[in-house]
Design an enzyme around this catalytic site. Structure first.
Site, mmCIF file in Angstrom:
data_model
loop_
_atom_site.group_PDB
_atom_site.id
_atom_site.type_symbol
_atom_site.label_atom_id
_atom_site.label_comp_id
_atom_site.label_asym_id
_atom_site.label_seq_id
_atom_site.Cartn_x
_atom_site.Cartn_y
_atom_site.Cartn_z
ATOM 1 N N ASP A 158 0.813 -1.213 0.000
ATOM 2 C CA ASP A 158 0.000 0.000 0.000
ATOM 3 C C ASP A 158 0.848 1.265 0.000
ATOM 4 O O ASP A 158 0.548 2.216 -0.726
ATOM 5 C CB ASP A 158 -0.927 -0.009 1.219
ATOM 6 C CG ASP A 158 -1.837 1.196 1.271
ATOM 7 O OD1 ASP A 158 -2.969 1.106 0.781
ATOM 8 O OD2 ASP A 158 -1.412 2.247 1.803
ATOM 9 N N PHE A 186 -5.443 2.269 0.391
ATOM 10 C CA PHE A 186 -5.740 1.606 -0.879
ATOM 11 C C PHE A 186 -5.887 0.098 -0.729
ATOM 12 O O PHE A 186 -6.566 -0.540 -1.537
ATOM 13 C CB PHE A 186 -4.686 1.969 -1.921
ATOM 14 C CG PHE A 186 -4.682 3.435 -2.269
ATOM 15 C CD1 PHE A 186 -5.871 4.120 -2.436
ATOM 16 C CD2 PHE A 186 -3.498 4.140 -2.397
ATOM 17 C CE1 PHE A 186 -5.893 5.474 -2.743
ATOM 18 C CE2 PHE A 186 -3.497 5.491 -2.705
ATOM 19 C CZ PHE A 186 -4.698 6.154 -2.872
ATOM 20 N N ASP A 187 -5.281 -0.492 0.290
ATOM 21 C CA ASP A 187 -5.582 -1.886 0.602
ATOM 22 C C ASP A 187 -7.051 -2.035 0.968
ATOM 23 O O ASP A 187 -7.740 -2.959 0.504
ATOM 24 C CB ASP A 187 -4.718 -2.366 1.776
ATOM 25 C CG ASP A 187 -3.395 -2.970 1.340
ATOM 26 O OD1 ASP A 187 -3.347 -3.555 0.243
ATOM 27 O OD2 ASP A 187 -2.423 -2.869 2.102
ATOM 28 N N VAL A 188 -7.541 -1.142 1.817
ATOM 29 C CA VAL A 188 -8.940 -1.196 2.221
ATOM 30 C C VAL A 188 -9.845 -0.930 1.027
ATOM 31 O O VAL A 188 -10.861 -1.620 0.820
ATOM 32 C CB VAL A 188 -9.206 -0.188 3.354
ATOM 33 C CG1 VAL A 188 -10.700 -0.115 3.684
ATOM 34 C CG2 VAL A 188 -8.406 -0.569 4.604
ATOM 35 N N GLY A 191 -9.888 -3.922 -1.219
ATOM 36 C CA GLY A 191 -10.690 -4.965 -0.604
ATOM 37 C C GLY A 191 -12.177 -4.739 -0.830
ATOM 38 O O GLY A 191 -12.924 -5.665 -1.156
#
Length: 403
Positions: A158, A186-188, A191
């Site tokens: 991220d 950006f990971d969230v 997801g």
């Protein structure tokens, strides 16, 4: 859920022994071959909605099991935060017997989510072509950093994406260095995009019986997530820059000083600005031609800001918050995370729930979506490594007739 044609070993409910059977996604079996954040966050959301999620971990477990501190007992709170509602089986994919178990799980799954390096599961027979050959109805979601093309060999962390996407260039003081966001944003986001893609693909499968490959990458999630800044560049030819906490297109929309602490004030339209001025006791400012409309307020922010702060400095942030919210002016004190949870409690959002029961109960953040007919249930706490390995192996190693 009805049994899917062409999927050997599929159960009528799509699930497996011991899995949750409530919620809008009850009956879905999700094979979770992901680790760290983007994938586990996606599969946790699916588990919250009733899917039976089987978390496949390597012999040493998900990386975040060792990401400490903080700890709750001996468990990483990072791991606890994105792995509720799942069952764990530890498999060494380099061992053929374990790889065969993994392939059987994939063959029975409604959904498979993975975030290995693009193509990395191919050598185990767990890539999309291999899995879909024996499970044509599978919805197979791959999450990567930079896609499966020219960026496939670039590690997808991220922080790298925050840097490469331009987000860090937008974060921080105008004269200071670029900063990362306080979370792996950006990971969230990726997801969430994976969940959206999976649900859309399941809708397609319901209509046609066909599965498909759903691909998500962090950089694409970042560029769409930069919204107005992305549009400023691609539609307007403008490269945005750091403005601290200010907004490039709206004013006031930033922290402003009060008698004690800063207060976020977001009077984003003309009527909100007029109400703001009335609460501050300066109604004439809203009639000033320079400030009557947003474009003028934004262009003349340096003249307007001291007029607002002069009044705001006469009371404290919380007092102003109460007055402004009552008048319909968006505002908020800047708090630490404990203050955020306290505010959610105040608003009746019940932000903390226990997942699991007895000694295994773990406090966790409530799922953000509420359903009137199929409420989220919090039954399985984040699993110990291979906690459910024995029962899952027994099920996966059973004959097709027994399955």
């Amino acid at each position: 859920m009805t049994e899917r044609a062409g999927v050997p070993g599929a159960r009528p409910d799509g699930g497996s022994p011991g899995g949750p059977h409530a919620g809008p996604l009850a009956g879905l079996l999700v094979a979770d071959f992901s680790r760290i954040l983007a994938g586990p966050y996606a599969t946790m959301l699916l588990a919250d909605l009733g899917a039976d999620v089987v978390k496949v971990e390597g012999p040493k477990g998900d990386d975040t099991r060792s990401w400490v501190p903080p700890l709750r007992g001996e468990a990483s709170t990072y791991f606890l935060g994105v792995n509720r509602g799942k069952r764990s089986i530890a498999l060494d994919l380099r061992d053929e017997a374990d790889a065969a178990v993994a392939r059987e799980l994939a063959r029975r799954a409604d959904v498979l989510i993975e975030n290995f390096k693009p193509g990395g599961l191919g050598k185990y027979g767990l890539d999309y072509p291999s899995v879909s050959a024996t499970n044509p109805g599978v919805v197979y979601s791959s999450i990567s950093g930079f896609g499966a093309g020219a960026g496939k060999d670039v590690p997808g962390y991220d922080l790298m994406v925050q840097a490469i996407s331009g987000l860090m260039s937008l974060t921080g003081d105008p004269d200071g260095p670029p900063y990362r966001a306080g979370i792996s944003v950006f990971d969230v986001m990726a997801g969430n995009h994976a969940v959206i893609g999976v649900l859309a693909a399941l809708r397609h499968r319901d209509a046609t019986g066909e599965g498909q490959h759903v691909e998500v990458n962090l950089l694409s999630s970042a560029l769409t997530g930069l919204v107005n800044h992305s549009s400023a560049y691609i539609a307007g030819g403008v490269v945005p820059f750091r403005m601290g906490n200010a907004h490039p297109s709206v004013f006031p929309y930033e922290p402003l000083p009060t008698k004690d602490d800063d207060l976020i004030v977001t009077a984003a339209n003309d009527s909100q600005f007029r109400r703001l001025c009335e609460v501050l006791g300066i109604p004439e400012v809203a009639d000033d031609d320079r400030f009557a409309h947003n474009a003028g307020r934004t262009a003349n922010r340096e003249e307007l800001r001291p007029l607002l702060t002069e009044r705001l400095r006469t009371r404290g942030a919380v007092e102003w918050f109460e007055l402004l919210v009552e008048a319909g002016v968006p505002s908020g004190p800047i708090t630490t995370i404990d203050g955020g949870f306290a505010m959610a409690e105040r608003f009746g959002l019940e932000p903390v729930v226990d997942v699991g029961t007895g000694e295994r109960a773990v406090p966790t953040t409530r799922h953000p979506i509420r359903f009137s007919a199929t409420p989220v249930r919090y039954e399985l706490p984040p699993p110990e490594l291979d906690e459910h390995g024995a029962e899952l192996r027994a099920w996966l190693e059973a004959t097709q007739e027994d399955a």
